[in-house]
Scaffold this motif. Structure first.
Motif, PDB file in Angstrom:
ATOM      1  N   LYS A  74      23.892   4.909   2.564  1.00 20.95           N
ATOM      2  CA  LYS A  74      22.593   4.862   1.860  1.00 20.95           C
ATOM      3  C   LYS A  74      22.423   6.117   1.001  1.00 20.95           C
ATOM      4  O   LYS A  74      23.383   6.549   0.360  1.00 20.95           O
ATOM      5  CB  LYS A  74      21.451   4.657   2.868  1.00 20.95           C
ATOM      6  CG  LYS A  74      21.634   3.376   3.686  1.00 20.95           C
ATOM      7  CD  LYS A  74      20.393   2.929   4.396  1.00 20.95           C
ATOM      8  CE  LYS A  74      20.642   1.599   5.096  1.00 20.95           C
ATOM      9  NZ  LYS A  74      19.475   1.040   5.746  1.00 20.95           N
ATOM     10  N   ASN A 120      26.971   2.325   6.381  1.00 17.90           N
ATOM     11  CA  ASN A 120      26.299   2.384   5.081  1.00 17.90           C
ATOM     12  C   ASN A 120      25.674   3.776   4.933  1.00 17.90           C
ATOM     13  O   ASN A 120      24.743   4.123   5.665  1.00 17.90           O
ATOM     14  CB  ASN A 120      25.231   1.281   5.033  1.00 17.90           C
ATOM     15  CG  ASN A 120      24.497   1.247   3.711  1.00 17.90           C
ATOM     16  OD1 ASN A 120      24.722   2.083   2.841  1.00 17.90           O
ATOM     17  ND2 ASN A 120      23.610   0.280   3.559  1.00 17.90           N
ATOM     18  N   GLU A 152      20.917  -8.799   8.698  1.00 16.60           N
ATOM     19  CA  GLU A 152      20.097  -7.607   8.987  1.00 16.60           C
ATOM     20  C   GLU A 152      18.621  -7.941   8.781  1.00 16.60           C
ATOM     21  O   GLU A 152      18.159  -7.938   7.633  1.00 16.60           O
ATOM     22  CB  GLU A 152      20.428  -6.467   8.015  1.00 16.60           C
ATOM     23  CG  GLU A 152      21.825  -5.929   8.088  1.00 16.60           C
ATOM     24  CD  GLU A 152      21.929  -4.554   7.417  1.00 16.60           C
ATOM     25  OE1 GLU A 152      22.701  -3.754   7.907  1.00 16.60           O
ATOM     26  OE2 GLU A 152      21.229  -4.295   6.423  1.00 16.60           O
ATOM     27  N   GLY A 205      19.041  -1.155  13.302  1.00 18.01           N
ATOM     28  CA  GLY A 205      18.703  -0.498  14.563  1.00 18.01           C
ATOM     29  C   GLY A 205      19.853  -0.281  15.524  1.00 18.01           C
ATOM     30  O   GLY A 205      19.658   0.178  16.649  1.00 18.01           O
ATOM     31  N   LEU A 211      27.123  -3.428  10.927  1.00 13.73           N
ATOM     32  CA  LEU A 211      26.831  -2.669   9.712  1.00 13.73           C
ATOM     33  C   LEU A 211      25.664  -1.774  10.097  1.00 13.73           C
ATOM     34  O   LEU A 211      24.618  -2.283  10.517  1.00 13.73           O
ATOM     35  CB  LEU A 211      26.435  -3.632   8.589  1.00 13.73           C
ATOM     36  CG  LEU A 211      25.888  -3.049   7.284  1.00 13.73           C
ATOM     37  CD1 LEU A 211      26.911  -2.134   6.612  1.00 13.73           C
ATOM     38  CD2 LEU A 211      25.491  -4.168   6.321  1.00 13.73           C
ATOM     39  N   ILE A 233      15.368  -2.564  10.161  1.00 10.46           N
ATOM     40  CA  ILE A 233      16.220  -1.544   9.540  1.00 10.46           C
ATOM     41  C   ILE A 233      15.573  -0.164   9.664  1.00 10.46           C
ATOM     42  O   ILE A 233      14.393   0.016   9.354  1.00 10.46           O
ATOM     43  CB  ILE A 233      16.494  -1.887   8.049  1.00 10.46           C
ATOM     44  CG1 ILE A 233      17.377  -3.136   7.955  1.00 10.46           C
ATOM     45  CG2 ILE A 233      17.128  -0.710   7.328  1.00 10.46           C
ATOM     46  CD1 ILE A 233      17.659  -3.605   6.529  1.00 10.46           C
ATOM     47  N   GLY A 234      16.356   0.781  10.163  1.00 10.73           N
ATOM     48  CA  GLY A 234      15.883   2.167  10.242  1.00 10.73           C
ATOM     49  C   GLY A 234      14.920   2.438  11.387  1.00 10.73           C
ATOM     50  O   GLY A 234      14.381   3.532  11.505  1.00 10.73           O
ATOM     51  N   HIS A 263      22.094  -6.034  -0.278  1.00 12.35           N
ATOM     52  CA  HIS A 263      21.438  -5.335   0.828  1.00 12.35           C
ATOM     53  C   HIS A 263      19.926  -5.475   0.663  1.00 12.35           C
ATOM     54  O   HIS A 263      19.428  -5.554  -0.454  1.00 12.35           O
ATOM     55  CB  HIS A 263      21.847  -3.856   0.832  1.00 12.35           C
ATOM     56  CG  HIS A 263      21.428  -3.170   2.097  1.00 12.35           C
ATOM     57  ND1 HIS A 263      20.144  -2.703   2.304  1.00 12.35           N
ATOM     58  CD2 HIS A 263      22.113  -2.896   3.231  1.00 12.35           C
ATOM     59  CE1 HIS A 263      20.069  -2.174   3.511  1.00 12.35           C
ATOM     60  NE2 HIS A 263      21.250  -2.279   4.101  1.00 12.35           N
ATOM     61  N   ALA A 287      23.594   2.435   9.900  1.00  9.49           N
ATOM     62  CA  ALA A 287      23.367   3.633   9.091  1.00  9.49           C
ATOM     63  C   ALA A 287      22.739   4.762   9.912  1.00  9.49           C
ATOM     64  O   ALA A 287      23.450   5.612  10.457  1.00  9.49           O
ATOM     65  CB  ALA A 287      22.495   3.284   7.885  1.00  9.49           C
ATOM     66  N   SER A 288      21.396   4.769  10.029  1.00  4.72           N
ATOM     67  CA  SER A 288      20.685   5.956  10.512  1.00  4.72           C
ATOM     68  C   SER A 288      21.102   6.447  11.896  1.00  4.72           C
ATOM     69  O   SER A 288      21.127   7.663  12.129  1.00  4.72           O
ATOM     70  CB  SER A 288      19.173   5.704  10.479  1.00  4.72           C
ATOM     71  OG  SER A 288      18.848   4.517  11.172  1.00  4.72           O
TER      72      SER A 288
HETATM   73  O1  G3P Z   1      23.117  -1.442   6.062  1.00  2.00           O
HETATM   74  C1  G3P Z   1      22.810  -0.924   7.305  1.00  2.00           C
HETATM   75  C2  G3P Z   1      21.368  -0.954   7.590  1.00  2.00           C
HETATM   76  O2  G3P Z   1      20.503  -1.472   6.689  1.00  2.00           O
HETATM   77  C3  G3P Z   1      20.902  -0.742   8.950  1.00  2.00           C
HETATM   78  O3  G3P Z   1      20.274   0.497   8.902  1.00  2.00           O
HETATM   79  O4  G3P Z   1      19.492   2.587   9.810  1.00  2.00           O
HETATM   80  O5  G3P Z   1      18.899   0.444  10.945  1.00  2.00           O
HETATM   81  O6  G3P Z   1      21.246   1.297  11.049  1.00  2.00           O
HETATM   82  P1  G3P Z   1      19.963   1.232  10.266  1.00  2.00           P
END
Ligand code: G3P
Length: 228
Positions: A17, A15, A147, A187, A206, A152-153, A99, A208-209
């Motif tokens: 973002k 993702n 999630e 995470g 799934l 997240i993040g 999301h 992202a960061s």
């Molecule tokens: O959609 C992926 C997400 O919300 C997870 O984000 O940065 O924790 O990998 P992250």
């Protein structure tokens, strides 16, 4: 139209973002890194860039592309919205829906999931706990992605911090609809995180960061899939 053979598990969905590192020209570079890591590892890797970057990525790669959101609207007067027909015309293979950073009403998730299914596109409904995973599964999407928002993040992997939410989603989604695949996210960044997710029954991640902020996203992606 998607070719289903490309969707073999395990699957990695990145993702993008709205990080600067994954926007505009950087989005294209990241998509190329994802494509090349996918080819090298043999693992299905899918990009979910911002709507504005879909066309440029479609033009220069052959990676599978999901939009991050689709608005529940019909063509016409909806300034600022993401219209399904436009995204389809620009090459999406499917979409993330609901999301945690872009929540939707249940009836709207259902409407867009049906549109994606009718067009044989990928639908990935995000959920925040076991109950919403079950509700999402009843809508018959391709994927439910669990999630927990609080992770997240953070860099704290859901597969380690809340394994019961992943296992619970896998078990209960299966009871509702055995055709729906469960992914997990929040995470996740290392090979160990992904291996644990697979052990818990998830068919992929799934994330992202952990990849977007890495010094070398391609190396980070190869590390992510190194232990499965
Ligand atoms: O959609 C992926 C997400 O919300 C997870 O984000 O940065 O924790 O990998 P992250």
């Amino acid at each position: 139209m998607i070719q289903l053979y490309k969707l073999k598990s395990p699957i990695v969905i990145l993702n993008f973002k709205t990080y600067l590192e994954s926007s505009g020209e950087n989005a294209l570079n990241l998509a190329k890194a994802l494509e090349s890591a996918g080819e090298e590892s043999g693992i299905t890797m899918v990009a979910s860039p911002q709507a504005a970057d879909i066309y440029r990525i479609k033009d220069e790669t052959s990676i599978l592309l999901l939009s991050q959101h689709i608005d529940p609207i019909s063509p016409g007067g909806n300034t600022g919205a993401n219209l399904f027909e436009t995204l389809l015309d620009n090459g999406i293979d499917g979409s993330l829906l609901n999301h945690s950073e872009k929540r939707m009403e249940l009836a709207d998730i259902d409407l867009i999931t049906q549109k994606l299914n009718e067009n044989q596109l990928i639908s990935c409904i995000c959920s925040n706990n076991v109950s919403t995973s079950m509700a999402a599964a009843s809508l018959n999407p391709t994927f439910v992605a669990i999630e927990p928002p609080e992770l997240i993040g953070t860099g704290i992997p859901v597969s380690k911090a809340e394994p019961e939410v992943v296992e619970g989603s896998v078990k209960n989604v299966r009871k509702i609809n055995k055709d729906v695949k469960v992914l997990c996210g929040a995470g996740i960044s290392t090979g160990e995180d992904m291996a644990q997710a697979i052990e818990l029954g998830a068919e992929g991640v799934l994330l992202a960061s952990g990849i977007i902020k890495a010094d070398n996203p391609k190396e980070a992606l190869l590390d992510l899939v190194s232990k499965i």
